[in-house]
Scaffold this active site. Structure first.
Site, PDB file in Angstrom:
ATOM      1  CG  ASN A   9      -2.310   0.982   1.879  1.00  0.00           C
ATOM      2  OD1 ASN A   9      -2.222   2.187   0.673  1.00  0.00           O
ATOM      3  ND2 ASN A   9      -1.890   1.326   2.400  1.00  0.00           N
ATOM      4  CD1 TRP A  10       3.477   0.981  -2.913  1.00  0.00           C
ATOM      5  CD2 TRP A  10       3.478   2.047  -5.144  1.00  0.00           C
ATOM      6  NE1 TRP A  10       4.023  -0.063  -3.646  1.00  0.00           N
ATOM      7  CE2 TRP A  10       4.263   0.830  -5.034  1.00  0.00           C
ATOM      8  CE3 TRP A  10       3.241   2.691  -5.934  1.00  0.00           C
ATOM      9  CZ2 TRP A  10       4.959  -0.228  -5.904  1.00  0.00           C
ATOM     10  CZ3 TRP A  10       3.911   2.644  -6.900  1.00  0.00           C
ATOM     11  CH2 TRP A  10       5.079   1.114  -7.105  1.00  0.00           C
ATOM     12  CE  LYS A  11       0.395   3.406   4.702  1.00  0.00           C
ATOM     13  NZ  LYS A  11       0.072   3.017   5.536  1.00  0.00           N
ATOM     14  CG  HIS A  94      -4.910   1.864   5.268  1.00  0.00           C
ATOM     15  ND1 HIS A  94      -4.885   3.076   6.625  1.00  0.00           N
ATOM     16  CD2 HIS A  94      -4.542   0.797   5.283  1.00  0.00           C
ATOM     17  CE1 HIS A  94      -3.825   2.480   6.199  1.00  0.00           C
ATOM     18  NE2 HIS A  94      -3.807   1.347   6.042  1.00  0.00           N
ATOM     19  CD  GLU A  96      -2.625   5.566   6.467  1.00  0.00           C
ATOM     20  OE1 GLU A  96      -2.512   5.301   5.791  1.00  0.00           O
ATOM     21  OE2 GLU A  96      -1.846   4.845   7.082  1.00  0.00           O
ATOM     22  CD  GLU A 166      -3.297  -2.930   7.432  1.00  0.00           C
ATOM     23  OE1 GLU A 166      -2.369  -2.891   6.734  1.00  0.00           O
ATOM     24  OE2 GLU A 166      -3.550  -1.413   7.299  1.00  0.00           O
ATOM     25  N   GLY A 172       2.809   1.613  10.422  1.00  0.00           N
ATOM     26  CA  GLY A 172       3.652   3.235  10.417  1.00  0.00           C
ATOM     27  C   GLY A 172       4.360   3.706  11.438  1.00  0.00           C
ATOM     28  CB  SER A 212       4.940  -1.768  11.706  1.00  0.00           C
ATOM     29  OG  SER A 212       5.340  -0.913  12.404  1.00  0.00           O
ATOM     30  N   GLY A 233       2.832  -0.733   3.888  1.00  0.00           N
ATOM     31  CA  GLY A 233       2.991   0.155   3.684  1.00  0.00           C
ATOM     32  C   GLY A 233       4.485   0.501   3.552  1.00  0.00           C
ATOM     33  N   GLY A 234       4.935   1.903   5.099  1.00  0.00           N
ATOM     34  CA  GLY A 234       6.545   2.189   4.326  1.00  0.00           C
ATOM     35  C   GLY A 234       7.488   1.156   3.877  1.00  0.00           C
TER      36      GLY A 234
HETATM   37  P1  PGA Z   1       3.370   0.148   7.701  1.00  0.00           P
HETATM   38  O1  PGA Z   1       2.028   0.321   6.910  1.00  0.00           O
HETATM   39  O2  PGA Z   1       3.808  -1.390   7.381  1.00  0.00           O
HETATM   40  O3  PGA Z   1       3.625   1.504   7.573  1.00  0.00           O
HETATM   41  O4  PGA Z   1       3.109  -0.106   8.907  1.00  0.00           O
HETATM   42  C1  PGA Z   1       0.460  -0.772   6.614  1.00  0.00           C
HETATM   43  C2  PGA Z   1      -0.476   0.084   6.138  1.00  0.00           C
HETATM   44  O5  PGA Z   1      -0.882   1.526   6.615  1.00  0.00           O
HETATM   45  O6  PGA Z   1      -1.172  -0.658   5.872  1.00  0.00           O
END
Ligand code: PGA
Length: 251
Positions: A9-11, A94, A96, A166, A172, A212, A233-234
């Site tokens: 997930n590149w956000k 998600h 966010e 999640e 993050g 993470s 994510g990251g």
């Molecule tokens: P993260 O994000 O790996 O940076 O913790 C995961 C996600 O939001 O799907």
């Protein structure tokens, strides 16, 4: 239905050039056979990503969509539009989107139905915040999220649904759920699905863990019996770390 899947997930990262460069780098990597690999760039880069990944094992997902089919919703993107550029999966729910854009279970139920109606696969995200976990309410919170957004659906809908647990406190933050915490929740999700539907569905639904996940913890998390993969994510923003995560899969 149940299958190894790692999705990045590149956000709100990667402009046109960066997106193209990251996909090109991923196409050069040896990605483990038997693991489905997906990336989710921003809307403006989806069409190019679909073209660029056409002859590779990488597939492309969107990060969100609107619940309406079309109409006067300035700035929004429909599921049919995603399909029309060759996208076949959408991430919904998600944390966010929930935290910053006010998405709740009722809205997500509509989005999921709209996505399924146009033939998109849904990666449905959910998970508790740290206060819920500290109060011992994490199972109840997850149960309510599943019920509120998904449990009106017929069993057959799950052919198009992947779940992604999640825990918000792990997204993050660098703080990961322990493999035991992930396994415990994933097993709970299956038991909750079995109570609403049946054992067969509960055992066959693909459940990803997200929060993470890094190259150094992926193998242990993916090694848990009820964890089928990850939403990253990251660590999905660099070809080498994303590849290391994909290749950590014990298949
Ligand atoms: P993260 O994000 O790996 O940076 O913790 C995961 C996600 O939001 O799907």
């Amino acid at each position: 239905m149940r299958r190894p899947l790692v999705a990045g997930n590149w956000k709100m990262n990667c402009d046109k050039q960066e997106s193209a460069a990251l996909i090109a780098a991923l196409k050069n990597e040896q990605l483990k056979d038997g693991v489905e690999v997906m990336v989710a760039p921003t809307f403006v880069n989806l069409a190019a990503a679909v073209d660029q990944t056409a002859s590779s094992k990488i597939s492309v997902a969107a990060q969100n969509m609107n619940q309406h089919a079309s109409g006067a919703y300035t700035g929004e993107i429909s599921g049919a539009m995603l399909k029309s550029v060759g996208v076949d999966t959408v991430i919904l729910g998600h944390s966010e989107r929930r935290a910053y854009f006010g998405e709740d279970e009722a809205l997500l139920a509509e989005k999921v139905k709209a996505a399924l109606a146009v033939g998109l696969q849904v990666i449905f995200c959910f998970g508790e915040v740290i206060e819920d976990r500290r109060a011992g309410k994490h199972f109840d919170v997850v149960a309510a999220q599943l019920k509120g957004a998904l449990y009106d659906l017929e069993e057959s809908a799950y052919e198009q649904i992947v779940l992604a647990y999640e825990p918000v406190w792990a997204i993050g933050t660098g703080e990961t759920a322990t493999p035991e915490q992930a396994q415990e929740m994933h097993a709970y999700i299956r038991s909750n699905m079995a109570a609403r539907y049946n054992d067969n569905l509960a055992q066959n639904v693909t459940i990803l863990y997200g929060g993470s996940v890094k190259p150094n913890n992926a193998a242990e998390i993916f090694g848990q019996p009820d964890v089928d993969g990850g939403l990253i994510g990251g660590a999905s923003l660099k070809a080498d770390s994303f590849t290391a995560i994909v290749n950590a899969f014990p298949v």
